[in-house]
Scaffold this motif. Structure first.
Motif, PDB file in Angstrom:
ATOM      1  N   UNK A   1       0.843  -1.195   0.000  1.00  0.00           N
ATOM      2  CA  UNK A   1       0.000   0.000   0.000  1.00  0.00           C
ATOM      3  C   UNK A   1       0.881   1.249   0.000  1.00  0.00           C
ATOM      4  N   UNK A   2       0.508   2.260  -0.774  1.00  0.00           N
ATOM      5  CA  UNK A   2       1.257   3.512  -0.703  1.00  0.00           C
ATOM      6  C   UNK A   2       1.071   4.168   0.658  1.00  0.00           C
ATOM      7  N   UNK A   3       2.041   4.983   1.034  1.00  0.00           N
ATOM      8  CA  UNK A   3       1.976   5.684   2.318  1.00  0.00           C
ATOM      9  C   UNK A   3       2.325   7.144   2.096  1.00  0.00           C
ATOM     10  N   UNK A   4       1.510   8.008   2.646  1.00  0.00           N
ATOM     11  CA  UNK A   4       1.785   9.444   2.552  1.00  0.00           C
ATOM     12  C   UNK A   4       1.887  10.018   3.954  1.00  0.00           C
ATOM     13  N   UNK A   5       2.994  10.683   4.218  1.00  0.00           N
ATOM     14  CA  UNK A   5       3.163  11.475   5.440  1.00  0.00           C
ATOM     15  C   UNK A   5       3.026  12.925   5.002  1.00  0.00           C
ATOM     16  N   UNK A   6       2.042  13.626   5.525  1.00  0.00           N
ATOM     17  CA  UNK A   6       1.704  14.963   5.038  1.00  0.00           C
ATOM     18  C   UNK A   6       2.408  16.097   5.778  1.00  0.00           C
ATOM     19  N   UNK A   7       2.859  15.800   7.017  1.00  0.00           N
ATOM     20  CA  UNK A   7       3.471  16.847   7.831  1.00  0.00           C
ATOM     21  C   UNK A   7       4.814  16.372   8.382  1.00  0.00           C
TER      22      UNK A   7
ATOM     23  N   UNK B   1      10.247  -3.005  -4.699  1.00  0.00           N
ATOM     24  CA  UNK B   1      10.934  -1.798  -4.260  1.00  0.00           C
ATOM     25  C   UNK B   1       9.939  -0.678  -4.073  1.00  0.00           C
ATOM     26  N   UNK B   2      10.465   0.534  -4.003  1.00  0.00           N
ATOM     27  CA  UNK B   2       9.567   1.679  -3.811  1.00  0.00           C
ATOM     28  C   UNK B   2      10.201   2.959  -4.336  1.00  0.00           C
ATOM     29  N   UNK B   3       9.312   3.842  -4.802  1.00  0.00           N
ATOM     30  CA  UNK B   3       9.672   5.237  -5.043  1.00  0.00           C
ATOM     31  C   UNK B   3       9.429   5.954  -3.728  1.00  0.00           C
ATOM     32  N   UNK B   4      10.374   6.806  -3.322  1.00  0.00           N
ATOM     33  CA  UNK B   4      10.242   7.562  -2.081  1.00  0.00           C
ATOM     34  C   UNK B   4      10.467   9.035  -2.406  1.00  0.00           C
ATOM     35  N   UNK B   5       9.381   9.775  -2.435  1.00  0.00           N
ATOM     36  CA  UNK B   5       9.425  11.184  -2.811  1.00  0.00           C
ATOM     37  C   UNK B   5       9.302  12.043  -1.563  1.00  0.00           C
TER      38      UNK B   5
ATOM     39  N   UNK C   1       2.026  16.260  -0.735  1.00  0.00           N
ATOM     40  CA  UNK C   1       1.394  15.056  -1.279  1.00  0.00           C
ATOM     41  C   UNK C   1       0.062  14.769  -0.601  1.00  0.00           C
ATOM     42  N   UNK C   2      -0.857  14.227  -1.396  1.00  0.00           N
ATOM     43  CA  UNK C   2      -2.158  13.842  -0.862  1.00  0.00           C
ATOM     44  C   UNK C   2      -2.657  12.628  -1.639  1.00  0.00           C
ATOM     45  N   UNK C   3      -3.801  12.123  -1.234  1.00  0.00           N
ATOM     46  CA  UNK C   3      -4.385  10.953  -1.895  1.00  0.00           C
ATOM     47  C   UNK C   3      -4.675  11.212  -3.372  1.00  0.00           C
ATOM     48  N   UNK C   4      -4.875  12.453  -3.758  1.00  0.00           N
ATOM     49  CA  UNK C   4      -5.162  12.742  -5.169  1.00  0.00           C
ATOM     50  C   UNK C   4      -3.955  12.451  -6.067  1.00  0.00           C
ATOM     51  N   UNK C   5      -2.754  12.357  -5.472  1.00  0.00           N
ATOM     52  CA  UNK C   5      -1.550  12.042  -6.242  1.00  0.00           C
ATOM     53  C   UNK C   5      -1.379  10.540  -6.478  1.00  0.00           C
ATOM     54  N   UNK C   6      -2.110   9.727  -5.733  1.00  0.00           N
ATOM     55  CA  UNK C   6      -1.878   8.274  -5.783  1.00  0.00           C
ATOM     56  C   UNK C   6      -2.157   7.623  -7.136  1.00  0.00           C
ATOM     57  N   UNK C   7      -3.207   7.994  -7.866  1.00  0.00           N
ATOM     58  CA  UNK C   7      -3.415   7.324  -9.158  1.00  0.00           C
ATOM     59  C   UNK C   7      -2.222   7.461 -10.110  1.00  0.00           C
ATOM     60  N   UNK C   8      -1.682   8.644 -10.258  1.00  0.00           N
ATOM     61  CA  UNK C   8      -0.558   8.803 -11.182  1.00  0.00           C
ATOM     62  C   UNK C   8       0.709   8.176 -10.597  1.00  0.00           C
ATOM     63  N   UNK C   9       0.930   8.297  -9.295  1.00  0.00           N
ATOM     64  CA  UNK C   9       2.116   7.691  -8.691  1.00  0.00           C
ATOM     65  C   UNK C   9       2.079   6.171  -8.795  1.00  0.00           C
ATOM     66  N   UNK C  10       0.931   5.572  -8.542  1.00  0.00           N
ATOM     67  CA  UNK C  10       0.821   4.117  -8.666  1.00  0.00           C
ATOM     68  C   UNK C  10       1.003   3.655 -10.103  1.00  0.00           C
ATOM     69  N   UNK C  11       0.505   4.427 -11.052  1.00  0.00           N
ATOM     70  CA  UNK C  11       0.669   4.087 -12.472  1.00  0.00           C
ATOM     71  C   UNK C  11       2.140   4.145 -12.866  1.00  0.00           C
TER      72      UNK C  11
END
Length: 165
Positions: free
Chosen positions: A87-93, A128-132, A139-149
């Motif tokens: 699962x992708x993970x986003x830390x926002x702060x 593996x993983x991309x770590x941005x 970053x927010x959940x709206x970025x997940x579709x393009x990042x997952x693709x």
């Protein structure tokens, strides 16, 4: 959406060209930067034989050198969420980054406080993983579709990087 399509077309063209995994990962870095932006990008591969994660790409090798390796910590939230469950993970702060990453002070020194960890998976296994890393709130959940693709498009490059390890 047209911007994303243009970048995905560029990605498919570069994947078809001859090149090393490092060259292709640099191409992915350009696409990721154009789509969502970052101040730091690292790409990790999971070496299950050695039980370690290894950095195969860094946009800032002066801070995070390529070939840096860390033992896999199966009890860590990152491992459980991103590697085990895929699962992708986003830390926002910055506070969320501090709770998740021991090197959060490096992020703060770069003026960053947001992280997106995107698993790169094949056949039910995280390779593996991309770590941005970027400024707080980037970053927010709206970025997940393009990042997952983009992560899915990176599968052949990550497989090749693992073969060369």
């Amino acid at each position: 959406m047209d911007r994303y399509l243009k970048e995905l077309q560029r990605t498919s063209t570069t994947l078809a060209a001859a090149g090393t995994p490092m060259q292709r990962l640099h191409d992915f870095a350009e696409v990721l930067h154009a789509c969502v932006g970052f101040k730091l990008l690292t790409v990790l591969v999971i070496d299950r034989v050695r039980d370690e994660s290894r950095r195969v790409y860094s946009s800032r090798p002066d801070i995070y050198p390529v070939s840096g390796a860390k033992p896999i910590r199966p009890d860590s939230p990152f491992f459980k969420k991103v590697i085990e469950r895929g699962e992708p993970s986003i830390s926002r702060t910055l506070d969320e980054c501090a709770a998740a990453f021991p090197d959060h002070e490096v992020f703060a020194a770069l003026g960053c406080g947001s992280v997106a960890n995107i698993p790169i998976r094949w056949n039910g296994v995280t390779l593996g993983s991309f770590n941005l890393v970027a400024e707080e709130g980037k970053y927010s959940d709206r970025d997940l579709p393009i990042l997952n693709t983009i992560g899915a498009l990176a599968i052949p490059v990550i497989l090749q990087a693992l073969d060369r390890a």
